[in-house]
Motif scaffolding. Structure first.
Motif, PDB file in Angstrom:
ATOM      1  N   LEU A  11       0.684  -1.170  -0.016  1.00 25.93           N
ATOM      2  CA  LEU A  11       0.100   0.006   0.043  1.00 25.93           C
ATOM      3  C   LEU A  11       0.943   1.406  -0.034  1.00 25.93           C
ATOM      4  O   LEU A  11       0.524   2.177  -0.462  1.00 25.93           O
ATOM      5  N   ASP A  12       1.841   1.072   0.731  1.00 29.07           N
ATOM      6  CA  ASP A  12       2.879   2.276   0.638  1.00 29.07           C
ATOM      7  C   ASP A  12       3.363   2.379  -0.765  1.00 29.07           C
ATOM      8  O   ASP A  12       3.749   3.803  -1.016  1.00 29.07           O
ATOM      9  N   ALA A  13       3.799   1.618  -1.369  1.00 27.39           N
ATOM     10  CA  ALA A  13       4.507   1.691  -2.741  1.00 27.39           C
ATOM     11  C   ALA A  13       3.375   2.264  -3.714  1.00 27.39           C
ATOM     12  O   ALA A  13       3.532   3.114  -4.750  1.00 27.39           O
ATOM     13  N   LEU A 254      13.023  -1.800   6.319  1.00 29.15           N
ATOM     14  CA  LEU A 254      11.950  -1.693   6.836  1.00 29.15           C
ATOM     15  C   LEU A 254      11.843  -0.583   8.041  1.00 29.15           C
ATOM     16  O   LEU A 254      11.126   0.428   7.878  1.00 29.15           O
ATOM     17  N   VAL A 255      13.154  -0.688   8.795  1.00 28.55           N
ATOM     18  CA  VAL A 255      13.355   0.659   9.707  1.00 28.55           C
ATOM     19  C   VAL A 255      13.423   1.788   9.036  1.00 28.55           C
ATOM     20  O   VAL A 255      12.830   2.896   9.541  1.00 28.55           O
ATOM     21  N   GLY A 256      14.150   1.821   7.916  1.00 33.25           N
ATOM     22  CA  GLY A 256      14.400   3.170   7.013  1.00 33.25           C
ATOM     23  C   GLY A 256      13.143   3.819   6.585  1.00 33.25           C
ATOM     24  O   GLY A 256      13.045   5.084   6.328  1.00 33.25           O
ATOM     25  N   THR A 257      12.176   2.888   6.153  1.00 32.57           N
ATOM     26  CA  THR A 257      11.049   3.372   5.434  1.00 32.57           C
ATOM     27  C   THR A 257      10.021   4.047   6.584  1.00 32.57           C
ATOM     28  O   THR A 257       9.571   5.075   6.340  1.00 32.57           O
ATOM     29  N   ILE A 258      10.168   3.573   7.600  1.00 31.02           N
ATOM     30  CA  ILE A 258       9.409   3.986   8.840  1.00 31.02           C
ATOM     31  C   ILE A 258      10.006   5.429   9.139  1.00 31.02           C
ATOM     32  O   ILE A 258       9.271   6.144   9.497  1.00 31.02           O
TER      33      ILE A 258
END
Length: 262
Positions: A11-13, A254-258
């Motif tokens: 969904l983010d993409a 994943l952490v970088g995206t957050i």
């Protein structure tokens, strides 16, 4: 990585501008529900510190063992999978209500009788059929997840196997089959933490965080920061404390995206 954040990543993409927070589904409440919100959300410190709940969005049937120093914990799922970070909302609600009663000098018990609608509303969940079905599934996973640990709560060490809750019962249902009232009996491990007030207050927006990893990182930060200005941790140790099953490279992403969406 067994389904960690998979749906959220897709969904983010599709929508890069999507807010990391869910909408506030119940911004206005009647007087009765307002009393519920007077009980500040609280989580027990033991499960904030240790990776008990699954980050997966799919049934997670892995047996996991976590060790840190002298402390260890082993979590075994039922056929329906481990209790998830989102299932933890039910425990947070129960802990919050019980602590509020203790603070008012009222008698408390491991067995709570609750309105299902109140649980859904206070935890920012849908109150349609999907919300009630999700609540029932959460109760089944909380009951089925078994723990053996030497981690103490309330200065008591439980070395026998126990569940996060001992039992639940649907007390009344509507004609459409939706639960109206339910009874939940908490485990001694959770109830000992409540009586010893080994709990921390959570921000209400915790229930609006979409991703399980976001919720887990918030719990760890809340547990360790306290009144400190900052808390430092290596990425490898953060991954271990989060209970992530992804590779270190994927976990870093994943952490970088957050962080980028914060």
């Amino acid at each position: 990585m067994v389904g960690e954040n998979t749906n959220h990543e897709l969904l983010d993409a599709l929508d890069p501008e999507r807010s990391p927070l869910l909408p506030d589904r119940h911004p206005t409440t009647d007087l009765f529900v307002c009393d519920i919100f007077d009980a500040a959300p609280k989580g027990d410190m033991a499960s904030m510190e240790h990776p008990i709940f699954s980050l997966s969005t799919k049934p997670d049937r892995r047996v996991r063992r976590y060790e840190h120093g002298h402390a260890w914990i082993e979590i075994t799922p039922s056929v329906k999978g481990l209790a998830t970070v989102h299932d933890r909302d039910v425990l947070i609600y129960c802990i919050s209500q019980t602590i509020a009663a203790l603070n008012e000098g009222k008698p408390v018990s491991k067995r709570l009788r609750l309105r299902a609608y109140d649980v859904l509303t206070a935890t920012n969940r849908l109150t349609d059929g999907r919300g009630y079905d999700g609540l029932k599934a959460a109760l089944e996973r909380l009951l089925g997840t078994k723990i053996v640990t030497n981690i103490t709560t309330g200065n008591r060490e439980e070395l026998d196997g126990f569940g996060l809750i001992n039992s639940f019962k649907l007390v009344r249902q509507t004609r459409e089959g939706r639960m109206q009232e339910l009874e939940i009996e908490l485990s001694d491990w959770v109830f000992n933490a409540i009586r010893a007030k080994e709990v921390l207050t959570l921000h209400r927006d915790y229930f609006r965080l979409r991703k399980p990893l976001e919720r887990r990182m918030y719990e760890l930060a809340r547990k360790h920061c306290g009144t400190q200005a900052e808390w430092r941790i290596h990425l490898e140790r953060l991954q271990k404390k989060c209970g992530s099953n992804s590779t270190l490279k994927e976990f870093r992403r994943l952490v970088g995206t957050i962080i980028a969406q914060d």
